[in-house]
Design an enzyme around this catalytic site. Sequence first.
Site, PDB file in Angstrom:
ATOM      1  N   ASN A  43      11.561  -0.552   0.789  1.00 30.71           N
ATOM      2  CA  ASN A  43      11.211  -1.184   2.058  1.00 30.71           C
ATOM      3  C   ASN A  43      11.435  -0.178   3.180  1.00 30.71           C
ATOM      4  O   ASN A  43      12.419   0.564   3.133  1.00 30.71           O
ATOM      5  CB  ASN A  43      12.128  -2.399   2.303  1.00 30.71           C
ATOM      6  CG  ASN A  43      11.363  -3.667   2.605  1.00 30.71           C
ATOM      7  OD1 ASN A  43      10.240  -3.615   3.102  1.00 30.71           O
ATOM      8  ND2 ASN A  43      11.972  -4.803   2.327  1.00 30.71           N
TER       9      ASN A  43
ATOM     10  N   SER B 280      16.755  -0.888   0.872  1.00 23.55           N
ATOM     11  CA  SER B 280      16.743   0.570   0.771  1.00 23.55           C
ATOM     12  C   SER B 280      15.345   1.073   1.069  1.00 23.55           C
ATOM     13  O   SER B 280      14.347   0.375   0.856  1.00 23.55           O
ATOM     14  CB  SER B 280      17.157   1.021  -0.631  1.00 23.55           C
ATOM     15  OG  SER B 280      16.203   0.612  -1.603  1.00 23.55           O
ATOM     16  N   LYS B 281      15.278   2.314   1.564  1.00 22.67           N
ATOM     17  CA  LYS B 281      13.987   2.870   1.957  1.00 22.67           C
ATOM     18  C   LYS B 281      13.085   3.130   0.768  1.00 22.67           C
ATOM     19  O   LYS B 281      11.887   3.335   0.931  1.00 22.67           O
ATOM     20  CB  LYS B 281      14.190   4.157   2.756  1.00 22.67           C
ATOM     21  CG  LYS B 281      14.865   5.289   1.990  1.00 22.67           C
ATOM     22  CD  LYS B 281      15.140   6.460   2.913  1.00 22.67           C
ATOM     23  CE  LYS B 281      15.869   7.592   2.217  1.00 22.67           C
ATOM     24  NZ  LYS B 281      16.221   8.679   3.141  1.00 22.67           N
ATOM     25  N   ARG B 282      13.635   3.110  -0.444  1.00 29.30           N
ATOM     26  CA  ARG B 282      12.791   3.297  -1.623  1.00 29.30           C
ATOM     27  C   ARG B 282      11.854   2.105  -1.817  1.00 29.30           C
ATOM     28  O   ARG B 282      10.745   2.259  -2.307  1.00 29.30           O
ATOM     29  CB  ARG B 282      13.667   3.472  -2.873  1.00 29.30           C
ATOM     30  CG  ARG B 282      12.852   3.695  -4.130  1.00 29.30           C
ATOM     31  CD  ARG B 282      13.707   3.805  -5.368  1.00 29.30           C
ATOM     32  NE  ARG B 282      12.880   3.842  -6.571  1.00 29.30           N
ATOM     33  CZ  ARG B 282      13.348   3.775  -7.804  1.00 29.30           C
ATOM     34  NH1 ARG B 282      14.639   3.680  -8.009  1.00 29.30           N
ATOM     35  NH2 ARG B 282      12.532   3.802  -8.843  1.00 29.30           N
TER      36      ARG B 282
END
Length: 515
Positions: free
Chosen positions: A257, A253-255
């Site tokens: 990575n 997830s962009k949170r």
Amino acid sequence: MTVVRTRIAPSPTGDPHVGTAYVALFNYCFAKQHGGQFLLRIEDTDQVRSTRESEEAILRSLRWLGLSWDEGPDVGGPHGPYRQSERSAIYRAHADELLEKGHAFRCFCDAHRLDTVRKAQIAANQTPGYDGQCRSIPAAESAARAAAGETHVVRMNVPREGVCEIDDLLRGRVEIEWIQVDMQVLLKSDGLPTYHLANVVDDHLMGITHVLRGEEWISSAPKHLLLYKYFGWEAPQLCHMPLLRNPDKSKLSKRKNPTSIVYYERMGFLPEALLNYLGMMAWSMPDEREKFNLEEMVANFDLTRVSLGGPVFDQAKLSWLNGRWIRESLTPAQFGERVAQWALNQDYLARITPLVQGRVERLSDLGAMTSFFFQGLIEVNAADLTVKGLDADGVRRALQWSSWRMEEVTPFTRDVLDRTLRETAELLGLKVKDYLRVLFVAFTGRPVATPLFETMELLGRDLCRARLRHAQVLLGLMTSKEEKKWKGELDAAVTAKAEAAAQAQAAAAATPAEG
């Protein structure tokens, strides 16, 4: 012999995700290894969040990686249109067929009732889902209420007893009890389909023979197989790939990575290296070598070599592999060409020069003045990440609010950024100049640089997101408790501002104009 046909069906609701490229790669390799065809379809039934800008970014990013498709919205084909938003009449006709056969029913329940039922089920430790309230309404009554204009959705009938058996190419037989399967909404109240109806109808009409998708869709497989049965169609072979994971084994997830393909492009990764790395996720070459190109992967592809263990997306390993591609596969001349394509191209330089021309006295000033335009993550001094009037936790909160607000900026342009971030300063109760100073540091590594909003537009959302997260890491990422608290405070501040604006507008409208 049946021609193998696979597809990738991204939703254009955000940045082009490496997970999309990962699934696309395996579908591409499976189709081509069997002499088949690979399709691309845009699943844009979410009319609120879907944008043509996102669609274009997805197509461009997949092509940058080296993937191509035999049919799609940009190349055409005999099974179009390839955007779901252009196929509404097809879905409505199929929903009507299900209603006529008794395989679906109209549901007139409002949101309040559904929420009440859900809360009661959770309190009773039951699986949340629709309780079948409207399933028993006689067909004639249901049709009359719909004809009278009563708001409704169309749901599918799902058995309440027995087990659904799923034959998965990787996992063998998977069994899911029907009682665990919700009576899925197929057609929303606005007449548009949900993913589940559109997915099944499109896969059948487009002749898809094999569906390779992420393992998060296993729980939806019973709904899809049931729809194939209701329509009397042969279902495609299903294969649920293991999900990409963060180093802590959580879902990528962009949170935690960077997940956007654009980010890796802007960071200077070669498309061949990124595609190579995605190919290593969950699969290996027969000779176990780690460096290979797309053609070699197609030639050697075998689903039996796919591992079900959650593949970890490790940026350090990707960087190592990228270095090998740079050193081993490029001549010095080719390396120079790649550098020029990456950031020294005329289009990029033409956007930078107006921001710096009035600030230089010598051409040699450009290096120091513009270095952050040609970097990935930049060096930031934590001591410079300060905002007048805020303690350290206040600055952390301000940066997180900025991150959330930045995600809402569409399109990611100077004017929208200007308006959004100035409003964020107001919501935080900060002077604009004090607030923007810390953003200058986060995005450029210095308290003063080229005009902020123009700079952000030029860097792009993905690199700005990564640099903002880098600054947050220096100060300490928010905890789960802080996330809940800060998000609630932001939502409350935005709501209060909107209500105040509405009240002011109403008051102005109610004030008689002076004659």
